[in-house]
Design a protein around this motif. Sequence first.
Motif, PDB file in Angstrom:
ATOM      1  N   ILE A  32       0.876  -1.171   0.000  1.00 61.17           N
ATOM      2  CA  ILE A  32       0.000   0.000   0.000  1.00 61.17           C
ATOM      3  C   ILE A  32       0.911   1.218   0.000  1.00 61.17           C
ATOM      4  O   ILE A  32       1.367   1.651   1.056  1.00 61.17           O
ATOM      5  N   GLY A  33       1.243   1.705  -1.170  1.00 63.53           N
ATOM      6  CA  GLY A  33       2.176   2.822  -1.270  1.00 63.53           C
ATOM      7  C   GLY A  33       3.549   2.389  -0.821  1.00 63.53           C
ATOM      8  O   GLY A  33       4.083   1.391  -1.284  1.00 63.53           O
ATOM      9  N   ASP A  34       4.148   3.140   0.123  1.00 65.17           N
ATOM     10  CA  ASP A  34       5.471   2.771   0.632  1.00 65.17           C
ATOM     11  C   ASP A  34       5.385   1.889   1.878  1.00 65.17           C
ATOM     12  O   ASP A  34       6.375   1.624   2.529  1.00 65.17           O
ATOM     13  N   ARG A  35       4.208   1.439   2.216  1.00 61.19           N
ATOM     14  CA  ARG A  35       4.007   0.547   3.364  1.00 61.19           C
ATOM     15  C   ARG A  35       3.409  -0.761   2.875  1.00 61.19           C
ATOM     16  O   ARG A  35       3.091  -0.914   1.713  1.00 61.19           O
ATOM     17  N   MET A  36       3.246  -1.694   3.788  1.00 59.78           N
ATOM     18  CA  MET A  36       2.640  -2.963   3.426  1.00 59.78           C
ATOM     19  C   MET A  36       1.846  -3.513   4.593  1.00 59.78           C
ATOM     20  O   MET A  36       2.029  -3.093   5.733  1.00 59.78           O
ATOM     21  N   THR A  37       0.962  -4.429   4.273  1.00 61.23           N
ATOM     22  CA  THR A  37       0.240  -5.146   5.317  1.00 61.23           C
ATOM     23  C   THR A  37       0.707  -6.594   5.297  1.00 61.23           C
ATOM     24  O   THR A  37       0.964  -7.165   4.240  1.00 61.23           O
ATOM     25  N   MET A  61       3.288  -2.215   8.285  1.00 62.28           N
ATOM     26  CA  MET A  61       4.704  -1.943   8.508  1.00 62.28           C
ATOM     27  C   MET A  61       5.304  -1.245   7.307  1.00 62.28           C
ATOM     28  O   MET A  61       4.747  -1.281   6.214  1.00 62.28           O
ATOM     29  N   ASP A  62       6.450  -0.603   7.554  1.00 65.34           N
ATOM     30  CA  ASP A  62       7.177   0.000   6.442  1.00 65.34           C
ATOM     31  C   ASP A  62       8.230  -0.999   5.959  1.00 65.34           C
ATOM     32  O   ASP A  62       8.387  -2.085   6.515  1.00 65.34           O
ATOM     33  N   LYS A  63       8.938  -0.633   4.893  1.00 59.93           N
ATOM     34  CA  LYS A  63       9.913  -1.537   4.284  1.00 59.93           C
ATOM     35  C   LYS A  63      11.008  -1.933   5.270  1.00 59.93           C
ATOM     36  O   LYS A  63      11.429  -3.089   5.317  1.00 59.93           O
ATOM     37  N   GLN A  64      11.468  -0.992   6.074  1.00 57.07           N
ATOM     38  CA  GLN A  64      12.536  -1.276   7.034  1.00 57.07           C
ATOM     39  C   GLN A  64      12.087  -2.317   8.062  1.00 57.07           C
ATOM     40  O   GLN A  64      12.838  -3.227   8.403  1.00 57.07           O
ATOM     41  N   GLN A  65      10.872  -2.191   8.550  1.00 57.23           N
ATOM     42  CA  GLN A  65      10.357  -3.169   9.514  1.00 57.23           C
ATOM     43  C   GLN A  65      10.244  -4.548   8.872  1.00 57.23           C
ATOM     44  O   GLN A  65      10.563  -5.555   9.504  1.00 57.23           O
ATOM     45  N   ALA A  66       9.801  -4.596   7.620  1.00 59.39           N
ATOM     46  CA  ALA A  66       9.679  -5.871   6.914  1.00 59.39           C
ATOM     47  C   ALA A  66      11.051  -6.523   6.754  1.00 59.39           C
ATOM     48  O   ALA A  66      11.204  -7.735   6.944  1.00 59.39           O
TER      49      ALA A  66
END
Length: 94
Positions: A32-37, A61-66
């Motif tokens: 979802i944009g620069d984030r994800m579920t 979460m954002d990419k870094q958290q993933a």
Amino acid sequence: MTAPLVRPREKDMASHSREDYGALVGWSTEKIGDRMTLRMQSVCKPGPHRRGDVHSQFYFMDKQQALQLGNYLFEIAGESKPQRRPGWLARLLG
């Protein structure tokens, strides 16, 4: 205007905290944009399972958290991260 975040008192936290235990049976992700579920699905009893037995929990979460989560899972599993293979052109040209 958003309300300021107020840290709950410890005795209030005890009544609101919840820990669930179950077996992981599925997951999916969606950007979802620069984030994800991250949708994780679990069950709390042995199968066969009905639709109502599967509990879904969503995490945003954002990419870094993933990346941190993925690296941690590789580490605790005792595995190494997959290496990217060079593309066909890079392999052809050596």
